[in-house]
Design a protein around this motif. Sequence first.
Motif, mmCIF file in Angstrom:
data_model
loop_
_atom_site.group_PDB
_atom_site.id
_atom_site.type_symbol
_atom_site.label_atom_id
_atom_site.label_comp_id
_atom_site.label_asym_id
_atom_site.label_seq_id
_atom_site.Cartn_x
_atom_site.Cartn_y
_atom_site.Cartn_z
ATOM 1 N N GLY A 165 0.800 -1.215 0.000
ATOM 2 C CA GLY A 165 0.000 0.000 0.000
ATOM 3 C C GLY A 165 0.833 1.265 0.000
ATOM 4 N N LEU A 166 2.014 1.223 0.628
ATOM 5 C CA LEU A 166 2.865 2.411 0.685
ATOM 6 C C LEU A 166 3.763 2.577 -0.528
ATOM 7 C CD1 LEU A 166 4.154 2.744 4.360
ATOM 8 C CD2 LEU A 166 2.467 4.141 3.183
ATOM 9 N N ILE A 167 4.433 1.496 -0.955
ATOM 10 C CA ILE A 167 5.434 1.658 -2.018
ATOM 11 C C ILE A 167 5.211 0.756 -3.231
ATOM 12 C CG2 ILE A 167 7.225 2.457 -0.434
ATOM 13 C CD1 ILE A 167 8.463 -0.378 -0.631
ATOM 14 N N GLY A 168 4.101 0.018 -3.246
ATOM 15 C CA GLY A 168 3.845 -0.883 -4.370
ATOM 16 C C GLY A 168 3.801 -0.175 -5.713
ATOM 17 N N ASP A 169 3.156 0.994 -5.761
ATOM 18 C CA ASP A 169 3.037 1.725 -7.029
ATOM 19 C C ASP A 169 4.383 2.247 -7.524
ATOM 20 O OD1 ASP A 169 0.337 1.282 -7.088
ATOM 21 O OD2 ASP A 169 -0.218 3.256 -6.321
ATOM 22 N N ILE A 170 5.346 2.389 -6.625
ATOM 23 C CA ILE A 170 6.686 2.846 -7.005
ATOM 24 C C ILE A 170 7.573 1.647 -7.341
ATOM 25 C CG2 ILE A 170 8.764 4.008 -6.162
ATOM 26 C CD1 ILE A 170 6.849 5.623 -4.295
ATOM 27 N N LEU A 171 7.545 0.658 -6.452
ATOM 28 C CA LEU A 171 8.449 -0.489 -6.579
ATOM 29 C C LEU A 171 8.097 -1.410 -7.740
ATOM 30 C CD1 LEU A 171 10.920 -1.547 -5.091
ATOM 31 C CD2 LEU A 171 9.399 -2.896 -3.638
ATOM 32 N N THR A 172 6.812 -1.636 -7.985
ATOM 33 C CA THR A 172 6.393 -2.572 -9.032
ATOM 34 C C THR A 172 6.927 -2.172 -10.405
ATOM 35 O OG1 THR A 172 4.445 -3.252 -7.773
ATOM 36 C CG2 THR A 172 4.381 -3.629 -10.144
ATOM 37 N N PRO A 173 6.699 -0.929 -10.875
ATOM 38 C CA PRO A 173 7.247 -0.564 -12.184
ATOM 39 C C PRO A 173 8.774 -0.472 -12.188
ATOM 40 C CG PRO A 173 6.107 1.310 -11.206
ATOM 41 C CD PRO A 173 5.849 0.128 -10.319
ATOM 42 N N MET A 174 9.351 -0.108 -11.026
ATOM 43 C CA MET A 174 10.801 -0.004 -10.909
ATOM 44 C C MET A 174 11.458 -1.355 -11.202
ATOM 45 S SD MET A 174 12.770 1.523 -7.565
ATOM 46 C CE MET A 174 11.761 2.977 -7.460
ATOM 47 N N LEU A 175 10.803 -2.427 -10.739
ATOM 48 C CA LEU A 175 11.330 -3.770 -10.930
ATOM 49 C C LEU A 175 10.787 -4.448 -12.183
ATOM 50 C CD1 LEU A 175 11.058 -5.028 -7.241
ATOM 51 C CD2 LEU A 175 13.139 -4.377 -8.471
ATOM 52 N N GLY A 176 9.864 -3.769 -12.871
ATOM 53 C CA GLY A 176 9.234 -4.387 -14.032
ATOM 54 C C GLY A 176 8.386 -5.583 -13.636
ATOM 55 N N ALA A 177 7.853 -5.554 -12.406
ATOM 56 C CA ALA A 177 7.071 -6.676 -11.878
ATOM 57 C C ALA A 177 5.602 -6.525 -12.268
ATOM 58 C CB ALA A 177 7.195 -6.723 -10.359
ATOM 59 N N PRO A 178 4.896 -7.632 -12.383
ATOM 60 C CA PRO A 178 3.463 -7.551 -12.708
ATOM 61 C C PRO A 178 2.655 -7.029 -11.525
ATOM 62 C CG PRO A 178 4.096 -9.831 -12.295
ATOM 63 C CD PRO A 178 5.364 -9.021 -12.265
ATOM 64 N N GLN A 179 1.534 -6.385 -11.818
ATOM 65 C CA GLN A 179 0.630 -5.936 -10.764
ATOM 66 C C GLN A 179 0.152 -7.146 -9.966
ATOM 67 O OE1 GLN A 179 -0.406 -2.885 -9.745
ATOM 68 N NE2 GLN A 179 1.050 -1.985 -11.176
ATOM 69 N N GLY A 180 0.024 -6.992 -8.677
ATOM 70 C CA GLY A 180 -0.478 -8.070 -7.831
ATOM 71 C C GLY A 180 0.588 -9.035 -7.357
ATOM 72 N N LEU A 181 1.857 -8.787 -7.731
ATOM 73 C CA LEU A 181 2.920 -9.706 -7.332
ATOM 74 C C LEU A 181 3.065 -9.756 -5.808
ATOM 75 C CD1 LEU A 181 5.211 -11.644 -8.036
ATOM 76 C CD2 LEU A 181 6.733 -9.654 -8.240
ATOM 77 N N GLY A 182 2.949 -8.619 -5.136
ATOM 78 C CA GLY A 182 3.081 -8.588 -3.681
ATOM 79 C C GLY A 182 2.059 -9.491 -3.014
ATOM 80 N N GLN A 183 0.822 -9.424 -3.468
ATOM 81 C CA GLN A 183 -0.225 -10.261 -2.892
ATOM 82 C C GLN A 183 0.029 -11.736 -3.209
ATOM 83 O OE1 GLN A 183 -4.191 -8.773 -3.457
ATOM 84 N NE2 GLN A 183 -5.136 -10.747 -3.014
ATOM 85 N N ASP A 184 0.480 -12.028 -4.418
ATOM 86 C CA ASP A 184 0.799 -13.416 -4.785
ATOM 87 C C ASP A 184 1.925 -13.977 -3.906
ATOM 88 O OD1 ASP A 184 -1.121 -13.328 -6.743
ATOM 89 O OD2 ASP A 184 0.290 -12.994 -8.390
ATOM 90 N N LEU A 185 2.959 -13.163 -3.678
ATOM 91 C CA LEU A 185 4.070 -13.601 -2.826
ATOM 92 C C LEU A 185 3.611 -13.832 -1.389
ATOM 93 C CD1 LEU A 185 6.908 -11.268 -4.152
ATOM 94 C CD2 LEU A 185 6.697 -13.739 -4.491
ATOM 95 N N ALA A 186 2.739 -12.938 -0.894
ATOM 96 C CA ALA A 186 2.211 -13.107 0.465
ATOM 97 C C ALA A 186 1.423 -14.405 0.567
ATOM 98 C CB ALA A 186 1.323 -11.918 0.833
ATOM 99 N N LEU A 187 0.665 -14.723 -0.469
ATOM 100 C CA LEU A 187 -0.129 -15.952 -0.452
ATOM 101 C C LEU A 187 0.771 -17.190 -0.474
ATOM 102 C CD1 LEU A 187 -2.956 -17.045 -0.392
ATOM 103 C CD2 LEU A 187 -3.048 -16.872 -2.878
ATOM 104 N N LYS A 188 1.835 -17.154 -1.273
ATOM 105 C CA LYS A 188 2.775 -18.285 -1.322
ATOM 106 C C LYS A 188 3.477 -18.461 0.027
ATOM 107 C CE LYS A 188 3.592 -18.070 -6.258
ATOM 108 N NZ LYS A 188 4.463 -17.577 -7.339
ATOM 109 N N LEU A 189 3.854 -17.355 0.647
ATOM 110 C CA LEU A 189 4.527 -17.428 1.944
ATOM 111 C C LEU A 189 3.605 -18.003 3.003
ATOM 112 C CD1 LEU A 189 6.956 -16.950 3.732
ATOM 113 C CD2 LEU A 189 6.298 -14.553 3.900
#
Length: 197
Positions: A165-189
Amino acid sequence: MSTNGPVRRRRGSVAREEALEAARDLLLSGGPAAVTLKAVGQRMGVGHANLIHHFGSAAGLQGALMDAMVRDLARRIEDGLGEGRADVEPGRLMTVVFDAFGKGGASQMAAWLALAREQGRAESFAQVVRDLAERLAAMAPDDSRAAERARSLVMTAAYMAFAEGLIGDILTPMLGAPQGLGQDLALKLTATLLAEP
């Protein structure tokens, strides 16, 4: 007095609710520094004195906003998980928590609480998180590790949703990561945490 249009008069609770909604919009679009009496008044089309009458000061307005957002976080989680459910799928939990921290603004609010050293209001926020962990633990009464698993699940969800919520909009494009990756990683963890014996 400078407003964006004619000054409008409102009554009691309606004025407070509109002010809190305007303050919340300002917080989500501009961060804590954007939540001022002047900015809220301009957004609503009311004068500074009107807001002073309802909140006493800028700090009073900001405190009322924090309280309202904590209540909203609790309601979003409760509504999202549903009353009386016998179990909660981790994917559903992640969606609810990520939505509350992202669209609901809980990330901004939690950061603001921490930075402003608002201990009393931070305790209200902590109680929402504890209630969620207790609710999850209660769903597995026969599991001796239910409370520990619930704490791990809520901790993972809250940490990752907060960061998203704080840095996803900055970090996601910076890394070229797909939207929703943070939530997917949290679910896998959390799937890994829940699979532990």
